[in-house]
Write a protein that holds these residues in place. Structure first.
Motif, PDB file in Angstrom:
ATOM      1  N   PRO A  99     -46.853 -33.983  -8.453  1.00  0.00           N
ATOM      2  CA  PRO A  99     -46.253 -34.721  -9.566  1.00  0.00           C
ATOM      3  C   PRO A  99     -45.046 -35.535  -9.117  1.00  0.00           C
ATOM      4  O   PRO A  99     -44.318 -35.146  -8.211  1.00  0.00           O
ATOM      5  N   GLN A 100     -44.868 -36.668  -9.762  1.00  0.00           N
ATOM      6  CA  GLN A 100     -43.722 -37.523  -9.489  1.00  0.00           C
ATOM      7  C   GLN A 100     -42.745 -37.423 -10.662  1.00  0.00           C
ATOM      8  O   GLN A 100     -43.142 -37.137 -11.771  1.00  0.00           O
ATOM      9  N   PRO A 101     -41.474 -37.668 -10.466  1.00  0.00           N
ATOM     10  CA  PRO A 101     -40.864 -38.038  -9.188  1.00  0.00           C
ATOM     11  C   PRO A 101     -40.653 -36.833  -8.287  1.00  0.00           C
ATOM     12  O   PRO A 101     -40.574 -35.703  -8.760  1.00  0.00           O
ATOM     13  N   GLU A 102     -40.575 -37.089  -7.010  1.00  0.00           N
ATOM     14  CA  GLU A 102     -40.273 -36.069  -6.019  1.00  0.00           C
ATOM     15  C   GLU A 102     -39.019 -36.485  -5.252  1.00  0.00           C
ATOM     16  O   GLU A 102     -38.784 -37.685  -5.058  1.00  0.00           O
ATOM     17  N   PRO A 103     -38.203 -35.528  -4.818  1.00  0.00           N
ATOM     18  CA  PRO A 103     -37.017 -35.896  -4.033  1.00  0.00           C
ATOM     19  C   PRO A 103     -37.406 -36.486  -2.685  1.00  0.00           C
ATOM     20  O   PRO A 103     -38.415 -36.093  -2.089  1.00  0.00           O
ATOM     21  N   SER A 104     -36.604 -37.411  -2.215  1.00  0.00           N
ATOM     22  CA  SER A 104     -36.843 -37.974  -0.888  1.00  0.00           C
ATOM     23  C   SER A 104     -36.479 -36.932   0.174  1.00  0.00           C
ATOM     24  O   SER A 104     -35.734 -35.989  -0.105  1.00  0.00           O
ATOM     25  N   PRO A 105     -36.992 -37.076   1.397  1.00  0.00           N
ATOM     26  CA  PRO A 105     -36.657 -36.114   2.460  1.00  0.00           C
ATOM     27  C   PRO A 105     -35.162 -36.012   2.735  1.00  0.00           C
ATOM     28  O   PRO A 105     -34.693 -34.984   3.216  1.00  0.00           O
ATOM     29  N   ASP A 106     -34.434 -37.065   2.426  1.00  0.00           N
ATOM     30  CA  ASP A 106     -32.990 -37.050   2.661  1.00  0.00           C
ATOM     31  C   ASP A 106     -32.244 -37.150   1.322  1.00  0.00           C
ATOM     32  O   ASP A 106     -31.199 -37.803   1.230  1.00  0.00           O
ATOM     33  N   CYS A 107     -32.767 -36.486   0.311  1.00  0.00           N
ATOM     34  CA  CYS A 107     -32.173 -36.527  -1.024  1.00  0.00           C
ATOM     35  C   CYS A 107     -30.690 -36.161  -0.967  1.00  0.00           C
ATOM     36  O   CYS A 107     -30.303 -35.176  -0.334  1.00  0.00           O
ATOM     37  N   ASN A 108     -29.874 -36.969  -1.648  1.00  0.00           N
ATOM     38  CA  ASN A 108     -28.430 -36.713  -1.644  1.00  0.00           C
ATOM     39  C   ASN A 108     -27.860 -36.583  -3.054  1.00  0.00           C
ATOM     40  O   ASN A 108     -26.675 -36.812  -3.274  1.00  0.00           O
ATOM     41  N   TYR A 109     -28.705 -36.218  -4.016  1.00  0.00           N
ATOM     42  CA  TYR A 109     -28.215 -36.010  -5.379  1.00  0.00           C
ATOM     43  C   TYR A 109     -27.173 -34.892  -5.433  1.00  0.00           C
ATOM     44  O   TYR A 109     -26.285 -34.919  -6.280  1.00  0.00           O
ATOM     45  N   CYS A 110     -27.321 -33.900  -4.576  1.00  0.00           N
ATOM     46  CA  CYS A 110     -26.382 -32.778  -4.534  1.00  0.00           C
ATOM     47  C   CYS A 110     -25.676 -32.805  -3.180  1.00  0.00           C
ATOM     48  O   CYS A 110     -26.230 -32.325  -2.180  1.00  0.00           O
ATOM     49  N   PRO A 111     -24.476 -33.385  -3.104  1.00  0.00           N
ATOM     50  CA  PRO A 111     -23.806 -33.561  -1.810  1.00  0.00           C
ATOM     51  C   PRO A 111     -23.643 -32.273  -1.013  1.00  0.00           C
ATOM     52  O   PRO A 111     -23.797 -32.278   0.208  1.00  0.00           O
ATOM     53  N   ARG A 112     -23.340 -31.172  -1.673  1.00  0.00           N
ATOM     54  CA  ARG A 112     -23.147 -29.913  -0.956  1.00  0.00           C
ATOM     55  C   ARG A 112     -24.430 -29.464  -0.268  1.00  0.00           C
ATOM     56  O   ARG A 112     -24.418 -29.052   0.901  1.00  0.00           O
ATOM     57  N   LEU A 113     -25.546 -29.569  -0.968  1.00  0.00           N
ATOM     58  CA  LEU A 113     -26.825 -29.167  -0.388  1.00  0.00           C
ATOM     59  C   LEU A 113     -27.253 -30.142   0.708  1.00  0.00           C
ATOM     60  O   LEU A 113     -27.806 -29.733   1.738  1.00  0.00           O
ATOM     61  N   HIS A 114     -27.013 -31.419   0.482  1.00  0.00           N
ATOM     62  CA  HIS A 114     -27.339 -32.437   1.482  1.00  0.00           C
ATOM     63  C   HIS A 114     -26.580 -32.157   2.779  1.00  0.00           C
ATOM     64  O   HIS A 114     -27.153 -32.206   3.879  1.00  0.00           O
ATOM     65  N   ASP A 115     -25.300 -31.846   2.670  1.00  0.00           N
ATOM     66  CA  ASP A 115     -24.489 -31.579   3.861  1.00  0.00           C
ATOM     67  C   ASP A 115     -24.907 -30.275   4.542  1.00  0.00           C
ATOM     68  O   ASP A 115     -24.887 -30.180   5.772  1.00  0.00           O
ATOM     69  N   PHE A 116     -25.298 -29.299   3.739  1.00  0.00           N
ATOM     70  CA  PHE A 116     -25.726 -28.020   4.302  1.00  0.00           C
ATOM     71  C   PHE A 116     -27.002 -28.202   5.128  1.00  0.00           C
ATOM     72  O   PHE A 116     -27.125 -27.678   6.247  1.00  0.00           O
ATOM     73  N   ILE A 117     -27.947 -28.958   4.591  1.00  0.00           N
ATOM     74  CA  ILE A 117     -29.183 -29.232   5.325  1.00  0.00           C
ATOM     75  C   ILE A 117     -28.890 -30.052   6.581  1.00  0.00           C
ATOM     76  O   ILE A 117     -29.485 -29.813   7.647  1.00  0.00           O
ATOM     77  N   ALA A 118     -27.970 -31.009   6.483  1.00  0.00           N
ATOM     78  CA  ALA A 118     -27.615 -31.830   7.650  1.00  0.00           C
ATOM     79  C   ALA A 118     -27.105 -30.956   8.784  1.00  0.00           C
ATOM     80  O   ALA A 118     -27.415 -31.182   9.967  1.00  0.00           O
ATOM     81  N   GLY A 119     -26.345 -29.928   8.432  1.00  0.00           N
ATOM     82  CA  GLY A 119     -25.857 -29.004   9.453  1.00  0.00           C
ATOM     83  C   GLY A 119     -26.984 -28.240  10.110  1.00  0.00           C
ATOM     84  O   GLY A 119     -26.975 -28.034  11.342  1.00  0.00           O
TER      85      GLY A 119
END
Length: 222
Positions: free
Chosen positions: A6-26
């Motif tokens: 189903p759409q929409p789906e988050p992109s592989p580099d989704c940055n809607y949640c900065p804390r989670l985005h940074d955690f995954i980047a680490g």
């Protein structure tokens, strides 16, 4: 109706949640071979349109779905969940805790309320709310959907809110079924985490009872 995710789906580099985005980047820096991205739903063999059962988890585990890219794959919670699905005919094949094993879902889909791994397995209320935009389409797709099993209070509450319902009318209680007007039956369950099973909050028998009920509801409707 499409069998695609189903759409929409988050992109592989989704940055809607900065804390989670940074955690995954680490974790991408530490473990570049891991999945390290929003984890997509695990869909049944015949696609989302065939799903009679939808299972809602909380979020990927660091060394579980965040590593493997498949919900409940790579940590203890998956051992109990998938053995239970196999027992009650919601899956086929063999679960080997890796996404290329022979396990396949039958009329069942699995998705997390929060798609990205959170620090200490604890998403914030804002992160849960933000990610609900990707949860809600899961309920819109399958005409065949009969049962939604929510694993843990956060997944349960996010599901209730995704349906536009009030938490007070749909309280979280293990094994309690509640019908959505014009929709499926929601059955809440304690999460199948190692902590819950080790402390006796959830036993294998209790977990089996939830899916025995789910199977009964599905079979009664056809």
């Amino acid at each position: 109706m499409s069998d695609a995710i189903p759409q929409p789906e988050p992109s592989p580099d989704c940055n809607y949640c900065p804390r989670l985005h940074d955690f995954i980047a680490g974790w991408r820096e530490r473990e570049p071979s891991w999945f390290n991205a929003p984890v997509p739903p695990f869909l049944p063999i015949k696609g989302i349109a065939s799903a009679k059962l939808l299972i809602i988890g909380l979020a990927p585990g660091v060394r579980g779905a965040n590593r493997t890219g498949r919900p409940f794959t790579g940590d203890y919670a998956g051992d109990l969940l998938y053995s239970t699905l196999l027992k009650f005919g919601f899956a086929t094949g063999h679960f080997e805790a890796r996404p290329d094993d022979s396990l396949q879902l039958l009329d069942t889909a699995i998705v997390n309320a929060v798609r990205c791994v959170p620090p200490e397995n604890k998403p914030t209320p804002e992160e849960i709310r933000t990610c609900r935009q990707f949860l809600t389409p899961m309920f819109d797709q399958p005409d065949s959907l009969r049962v939604v099993v929510t694993l843990g209070s956060i997944a349960h509450q996010s599901t209730v809110r995704a349906y536009g319902l009030k938490i007070k009318d749909y309280p979280f209680k293990h094994g309690l079924p509640a019908d959505v007007p014009g929709g499926p039956t929601i059955i809440s369950s304690y999460h199948c985490s190692r902590y819950n099973t080790n402390t006796g909050v959830l036993t294998t028998s209790m977990f089996h009872d939830v899916f025995r009920l789910a199977r009964s509801v599905i079979d009664s409707v056809g």
